[in-house]
Scaffold this active site. Structure first.
Site, PDB file in Angstrom:
ATOM      1  N   GLU A  56       8.040   2.067  -8.012  1.00 24.14           N
ATOM      2  CA  GLU A  56       7.744   0.487  -7.919  1.00 24.14           C
ATOM      3  C   GLU A  56       7.689   0.170  -9.138  1.00 24.14           C
ATOM      4  OE1 GLU A  56       4.121  -1.707  -5.856  1.00 24.14           O
ATOM      5  OE2 GLU A  56       3.500   0.275  -6.720  1.00 24.14           O
ATOM      6  N   LYS A 108       7.873  -5.285  -0.100  1.00 27.38           N
ATOM      7  CA  LYS A 108       6.888  -4.474   0.472  1.00 27.38           C
ATOM      8  C   LYS A 108       5.940  -5.295   1.451  1.00 27.38           C
ATOM      9  CE  LYS A 108       2.852  -2.404  -2.118  1.00 27.38           C
ATOM     10  NZ  LYS A 108       2.068  -2.263  -3.223  1.00 27.38           N
ATOM     11  N   CYS A 130       4.917   2.142  -2.169  1.00 32.29           N
ATOM     12  CA  CYS A 130       3.525   2.228  -2.746  1.00 32.29           C
ATOM     13  C   CYS A 130       2.559   2.346  -1.417  1.00 32.29           C
ATOM     14  CB  CYS A 130       3.079   1.466  -3.813  1.00 32.29           C
ATOM     15  SG  CYS A 130       1.480   1.836  -4.590  1.00 32.29           S
TER      16      CYS A 130
END
Length: 334
Positions: free
Chosen positions: A47, A128, A182
């Site tokens: 990330e 995300k 993540c």
């Protein structure tokens, strides 16, 4: 029929707030060159690969904040972004597919993004969905690890769309790929969306803090070492469990180490098989390539037997999952 492919997680160590992007690119290209020497066909990067994990800071200077973002070309995406073009040019030259995370500045807003690039073109892009942390900082202490993704990013708006990677084709079938970033890995809903599309390789880059009492709500009796081990345990737990329950390989790549000498990020870069076993993992807390030979046909055991979705799922009973965001407790018995 076996469907072999050699894959890797590219773990990236310490990157400070003032580390130039050009310095990071040299390190990333070195990892690509090592992957080429080992005949790797797919490398997953972390990330926000190209910079430090800037959402830990409250950044008032708009010029500095803007410097952490990548501006994509309207037609070709990230591959021709001036700041990072050399990285993608090298991957194309070497014939390596890459899944890489970065902060994206788009016309409609800023996103925490990952793109899958193959042969010089962007095959897929993911933003995300599950942004952790808060909009406001915990306090004014510069040594506090904040988590301000909600301040700097909008929630992803692409959903969980799987895709094929034709350059990794063996025989007549290309691998089915999914991407998470993540905190997304902690939420089984995204995994299941990919599982229902037949995902065979999940690509996950992350920056996960080892010690942040304000953020994690860490038990006051827990010390730094215990917190680090707890963070690693939970990271492995969710990745191994969800790889198993969706019968997919999973490649996780960490941005790790002690950024600025005081903000510790966990390691945990690894390659997991469809039965939930770790087949390769990091040995250091710095730049490292974690390589494994995988056989995509191994996904079929779980997909056709243990978790044969079409035979065993009962979606008519799962409505509560999409009907509400928060908890609604049952009534007390009188």
């Amino acid at each position: 029929m076996p469907r072999p492919v050699r894959v890797a997680a590219a773990q990236v160590g310490r990157v400070d707030r003032n580390t130039p992007r050009s310095t990071v690119l040299v390190r990333l290209i070195a990892l690509l060159e090592e992957a080429d020497k080992q005949s790797v066909k797919l490398v997953v990067f972390p990330e926000t690969t190209f910079t430090t994990f800037f959402p830990r800071y409250l950044i008032a200077d708009e010029t500095e904040l803007d410097s952490y973002f990548e501006k994509e070309d309207a037609e070709t995406g990230i591959v021709n972004s001036a700041n990072v073009k050399s990285f993608f040019d090298k991957a194309t030259q070497l014939g390596i597919d890459v899944a890489v995370g970065y902060a994206e500045k788009a016309p409609e807003g800023n996103y925490n993004t990952a793109s899958y690039v193959s042969g010089g073109r962007t095959l897929a892009k993911y933003r995300k969905v599950h942004l952790p942390g808060s909009f406001e900082p915990f306090n004014d202490d510069p040594d506090t690890t904040n988590q301000l993704e909600k301040r700097y990013f909008k929630p992803g708006n692409f959903g969980f769309q799987a895709f094929r990677a034709p350059t990794l084709r063996h025989g007549t079938k290309s691998p089915i790929i999914g991407m998470l970033i993540c905190n997304d890995r902690r939420w089984p809903e995204g995994w299941r969306c990919y599982g229902l599309q037949g995902v065979e390789i999940m690509c996950i880059g992350y920056n996960s803090v080892a010690w942040a009492p304000e953020l994690l709500g860490t038990n006051s009796s827990m010390n730094r070492d215990a917190s680090r081990q707890d963070a690693l345990f939970h990271h492995k737990l969710v990745c191994q469990a969800n790889a198993y329950t969706n019968a997919t390989f999973c490649i996780t790549a960490a941005r790790c180490g002690w950024d600025d000498g005081k903000f510790e990020l966990i390691t945990g870069s690894m390659i997991i098989d469809p039965e939930g076993h770790i087949v390769a993992e990091n040995k250091t807390d710095g730049d490292e390539l974690i390589v494994a030979d995988i056989d995509l046909d191994a996904c079929q055991q779980g997909k056709s037997r243990t978790f044969a979705f079409e035979k065993h799922r009962r979606p008519e009973h799962y409505g509560v999952i999409v009907e509400r965001a928060g908890v609604v407790e049952p009534s007390e018995v009188p």
